[in-house]
Design a protein around this motif. Sequence first.
Motif, PDB file in Angstrom:
ATOM      1  N   GLN A  48       1.055   4.049  -3.006  1.00  0.00           N
ATOM      2  CA  GLN A  48       0.887   5.490  -2.755  1.00  0.00           C
ATOM      3  C   GLN A  48       2.059   6.284  -3.324  1.00  0.00           C
ATOM      4  O   GLN A  48       1.875   7.331  -3.943  1.00  0.00           O
TER       5      GLN A  48
ATOM      6  N   HIS B  35       1.794   9.021  -6.383  1.00  0.00           N
ATOM      7  CA  HIS B  35       2.305  10.405  -6.268  1.00  0.00           C
ATOM      8  C   HIS B  35       3.289  10.719  -7.388  1.00  0.00           C
ATOM      9  O   HIS B  35       3.307  11.821  -7.934  1.00  0.00           O
TER      10      HIS B  35
ATOM     11  N   GLU C  13       0.832  -1.211   0.000  1.00  0.00           N
ATOM     12  CA  GLU C  13       0.000   0.000   0.000  1.00  0.00           C
ATOM     13  C   GLU C  13       0.861   1.253   0.000  1.00  0.00           C
ATOM     14  O   GLU C  13       0.581   2.214  -0.717  1.00  0.00           O
ATOM     15  N   LYS C  14       1.912   1.198   0.751  1.00  0.00           N
ATOM     16  CA  LYS C  14       2.777   2.374   0.807  1.00  0.00           C
ATOM     17  C   LYS C  14       3.454   2.591  -0.538  1.00  0.00           C
ATOM     18  O   LYS C  14       3.608   3.739  -1.003  1.00  0.00           O
TER      19      LYS C  14
END
Length: 431
Positions: A363, A367, A359-360
């Motif tokens: 993300q 970005h 998930e990180k």
Amino acid sequence: MKADTEPGGDGPRAESVTAFTRRVKLLLETNLQAAWIRGEISNLRAQASGHVYFSLKDAGAQLSAVMFRGDALRQTVKLRDGLQVIVYGEVSVYEARGQYQLIVRVVVDDGVGRLQRELEALKARLAAEGLFAPERKQAIPTLPLTVGFITSPTGAAVQDFVRIMTRRKWRGRIVVLPAKVQGEGAAADMIAMLREAQALKIFDLIVIGRGGGSLEDLWAFNEEPLVRAVAACTVPIISAVGHEIDFTLCDFAADLRAETPSAAAELITSHFVDGLERARQSALALETLAAGGVERARAQLDHARSRLRLLTPAAQIQQGFLRVDDLANQLVASWRHALQQRRQQVGELRSALAQHSPEKRVQLESHRLLSLWKRLQAASPRSVLNRGFVLMRDAQGRPVTRRGQASADQRLTAEFADGTLPVRVESKPGQ
């Protein structure tokens, strides 16, 4: 000739002091011619005005003299007290005081003064006899209890002497032995007192002296009989004559010389004052030691009381309770510390798992894509048009980016942010 009389009286008319003094002045200045006079200078005073005042003396008389500034500047002789001179001058009367004086015009050095010559000769003779030898002198007692002072009972010297002895809190006894200290018979008077003091056998120390003065004023202390009596005194004796610069033969004959009577008082009391100070310091030290001993004893007693209280059964039970409470506190603290460590370990594992989570990464990539899209939008032509720029295209739709690409009567299309607009080149650019 009929004499003047007072109004209403039969006697002669009275003169005023001024009129009589003027008659005397006229009589003296008219009938006494200028003359040469020999004498010894004393009481010399040089005024700021340049005038010089002095007395001219010999063994039998004294004459006041003045030398005015102009005459003083012309003299080659350096005047000083005790100088034997020959002067030339005339008599005058100073009316304000009714005093006659000699107006000196010329001064000639007549050699060393008579009194000074006599003093030096006597000093040399007595020194040759060994009268001033150090081995003849007696030691001055450090703590004399009874001190005799041979001096004038009305002079300032005895007052200064007693005042200093009192101020320094001396505990001894002072006996003033009254005697003349100046003039005829002064030496004999002091010799008699000196003999009386020795005969009484009560004195630990004798002081002989007076205040300052001229050589003539102090001459009694230079007379041979008194000098010999001082040297032969069986009681330790201090000579305290005049000021610091004054020296008499009694100073050399005495066991010790003090510069002044006041200096003699300080010298006599110096060991007493030192003793008082040592006693004061000893008393303070003893008091400090006593206070320290008491304080140490009190501390030892308090310590013994404390130890005794600790050894009682009640104190032992209290110590047991305190020990139990202390162990309980240590157990709770140990359990809390272990729990805190476990919580910290779980937190560290959770952080490590979060760093490896997909998930990180998703993300982060989202970005990054968003950032690239924004950069692409900023570089697109549409973005340029939105900022107020215009894009020129030719009939084939190709961008016209240089002025030289356009020709006369050429049709172009101007593209704005909100649409297009046809345009025509009227003339070739640069023409």
